[in-house]
Design an enzyme around this catalytic site. Structure first.
Site, PDB file in Angstrom:
ATOM      1  N   PHE A 141       3.369   4.057 -11.873  1.00 51.02           N
ATOM      2  CA  PHE A 141       3.661   4.116 -13.288  1.00 51.02           C
ATOM      3  C   PHE A 141       5.280   4.076 -13.390  1.00 51.02           C
ATOM      4  O   PHE A 141       5.436   4.973 -12.412  1.00 51.02           O
ATOM      5  CB  PHE A 141       3.404   4.651 -14.080  1.00 51.02           C
ATOM      6  N   ASP A 226      10.720   7.210  -6.898  1.00 52.08           N
ATOM      7  CA  ASP A 226      10.561   7.649  -8.741  1.00 52.08           C
ATOM      8  C   ASP A 226       9.651   8.474  -8.890  1.00 52.08           C
ATOM      9  O   ASP A 226       8.925   9.181  -8.313  1.00 52.08           O
ATOM     10  CB  ASP A 226       9.514   6.529  -9.208  1.00 52.08           C
ATOM     11  N   LYS A 255      12.686  12.761 -17.724  1.00 55.38           N
ATOM     12  CA  LYS A 255      11.450  13.551 -18.031  1.00 55.38           C
ATOM     13  C   LYS A 255      12.304  15.606 -17.910  1.00 55.38           C
ATOM     14  O   LYS A 255      13.127  15.593 -19.030  1.00 55.38           O
ATOM     15  CB  LYS A 255      10.253  13.902 -16.494  1.00 55.38           C
TER      16      LYS A 255
HETATM   17  C1  LIG Z   1       7.167   9.418 -17.479  1.00 54.50           C
HETATM   18  C2  LIG Z   1       7.690   7.938 -16.528  1.00 54.50           C
HETATM   19  C3  LIG Z   1       8.454   6.799 -16.010  1.00 54.50           C
HETATM   20  C4  LIG Z   1       9.181   6.283 -17.555  1.00 54.50           C
HETATM   21  O1  LIG Z   1      10.203   7.052 -18.036  1.00 54.50           O
HETATM   22  P1  LIG Z   1      10.120   7.219 -19.426  1.00 54.50           P
HETATM   23  O2  LIG Z   1      11.010   8.628 -20.095  1.00 54.50           O
HETATM   24  O3  LIG Z   1       9.282   7.351 -20.379  1.00 54.50           O
HETATM   25  O4  LIG Z   1      10.757   5.795 -19.809  1.00 54.50           O
HETATM   26  C5  LIG Z   1       8.396   6.323 -14.964  1.00 54.50           C
HETATM   27  N1  LIG Z   1       8.236   7.528 -14.376  1.00 54.50           N
HETATM   28  C6  LIG Z   1       7.674   7.538 -13.904  1.00 54.50           C
HETATM   29  C7  LIG Z   1       7.133   8.031 -11.991  1.00 54.50           C
HETATM   30  C8  LIG Z   1       7.190   9.128 -14.665  1.00 54.50           C
HETATM   31  O5  LIG Z   1       6.065   9.624 -14.950  1.00 54.50           O
END
Ligand SMILES: *Cc1c(COP(=O)(O)O)cnc(C)c1O
Length: 406
Positions: A141, A226, A255
């Site tokens: 994700f 990421d 986050k």
């Molecule tokens: C939450 C998340 C995203 C997306 O972040 P947003 O602030 O919702 O755009 C991308 N990568 C990972 C691993 C995430 O947990």
């Protein structure tokens, strides 16, 4: 004079909001530490942390102080000007990591968007347009923009929106042979979550990340981590790459970085950063003084030996008790994760029913998360207090007891 639509209720959501979410039946109105109160004054313990965002719980005095101080000074100037909180934050991130440079934005998706665009730009400049392929992992994700859903390994998020971004492939996670078979001199980047968060809290093997690093070096591809979910203390190190001892070329963070105030960051080296020359990329709010003031305060508190060591100690407390609960009620087969990103894998009998566990916990006054249909996820505040851990896990046990008796 009161607004004509006061008071608002959960039912209003179904009338006036785009129906892309299905929020819980109650509306939180106030939080302090790891406790939250709803409109009716009911108190809940928060082990969800706004999806791994509220890294210091709710209304942490250092964050409230930083935000209100900045709110009285300067909110926004755009990137036509730079600002002090952004420069201070960049210094802190650069000092604490492999990176030499920071780019600020407003979300995880935007941090990844910048990372992917940078990787393509570098390859384009150095090797030409042929080298543009991105390898990501199945079930990964990376956000909800079109580029990031295309890179993400979950077709349910990318299908049905017309043509996707091309040049992207997906290989099974933690499978070095599959990556080796896919990577080539056309690969510009490999992107990996050090722990797959949304799809079930699946930690990478050290050898997998080490192998990915070697394969990227061999093929002149960039390694992107990421760390939107794993970064800023979540694993007990400031970033998960430090836990693994494998250094990426580009890292995305969001986050927890803002502790609840929207901010994202892409971190990289001098050599790569120079490819994003003036005008090649940007965002109006990126590096906003309010967001950066809060993120500075987050780092000042989180990036300390006490808080990071506390994460490791709390991990053990959660894990031990959750394993006991899982075994006693036949609810889970495994408790996995690193630091305070913990996933409980539901047993055969409860597979697909993470939402039922979420609902049962909520009835007992506890906020948890799902990570897909088969995993219950915990992402509490890194400074969650002893009494809240105990009470929250007691509530979770009551939920497990009721759910499995029913
Ligand atoms: C939450 C998340 C995203 C997306 O972040 P947003 O602030 O919702 O755009 C991308 N990568 C990972 C691993 C995430 O947990």
């Amino acid at each position: 004079m009161s607004a004509p639509h006061d008071p608002v209720q959960r039912a209003d959501f179904d009338q006036v909001m785009v129906p892309n979410y299905a929020p819980a039946a109650f509306i939180p109105v106030r939080g302090a530490g790891s406790r939250v109160w709803d409109q009716a004054g009911r108190e809940l313990i928060d082990f969800a942390g706004g999806i791994a965002v509220n890294v210091l719980g709710h209304a942490h005095p250092a964050l409230v102080g930083a935000l209100t101080e900045q709110a009285n000074k300067l909110w926004h100037v755009s990137n036509v000007f730079t600002n002090e909180p952004a420069l201070r934050l960049a210094h802190k991130l650069v000092d604490a990591t492999f990176a030499d440079r920071a780019f600020f934005c407003n979300s995880g998706a935007e941090a990844n968007e910048a990372a992917f665009k940078l990787a393509r730009r570098v390859a384009h400049d150095r090797f030409g347009p042929e080298k543009h392929e991105i390898i990501a992992t199945v079930n990964s994700f990376h956000g909800r923009t079109l580029f990031t859903v295309s890179v993400g390994g979950q077709p349910k998020y990318s299908d049905g929106f017309g043509p996707k971004i091309t040049g992207i492939s997906h290989v099974p996670y933690n499978d070095l042979e599959a990556l080796k078979a896919q990577i080539s001199d056309k690969t510009c980047a490999v992107v990996i979550e050090p722990i797959q968060g949304e799809s079930g809290v699946v930690p990478a093997d050290v050898a997998y990340l080490q192998g990915a690093r070697e394969l990227c070096d061999k093929h002149n591809a960039l390694l992107i981590f990421d760390e939107v979910q794993t970064g800023v203390g979540r694993t007990g190190e400031l970033f998960a790459y430090q836990h693994y001892g494998v250094t990426p070329d580009i890292l995305s963070s969001a986050k927890s970085l803002g502790g609840g105030f929207p901010i994202g960051a892409m971190l990289t080296t001098n050599e790569l950063a120079k490819h994003l020359t003036v005008g090649t990329h940007g965002t109006t709010y990126g590096g906003n003084p309010l967001a950066c003031a809060v993120a500075n305060a987050v780092l000042d508190v989180v990036n300390t030996p006490e808080v990071l060591a506390g994460v490791k100690a709390k991990h053990q407390q959660f894990k031990t008790r959750l394993e006991q609960i899982g075994e006693k009620y036949g609810l889970f087969t495994q408790v996995r994760g690193v630091g305070l990103l913990i996933g409980c894998v539901l047993s055969e009998a409860w597979k697909g029913k993470a939402k039922d566990v979420f609902n049962a916990a909520e009835k007992e006054g506890l906020m948890v998360l799902q990570a897909g249909p088969d995993v219950v996820r915990f992402a509490p505040s890194l400074v969650v207090e002893e009494a809240d851990i105990k009470e929250g896990l007691d509530r979770f046990e009551r939920a497990a007891a009721k759910l499995t008796q029913a």
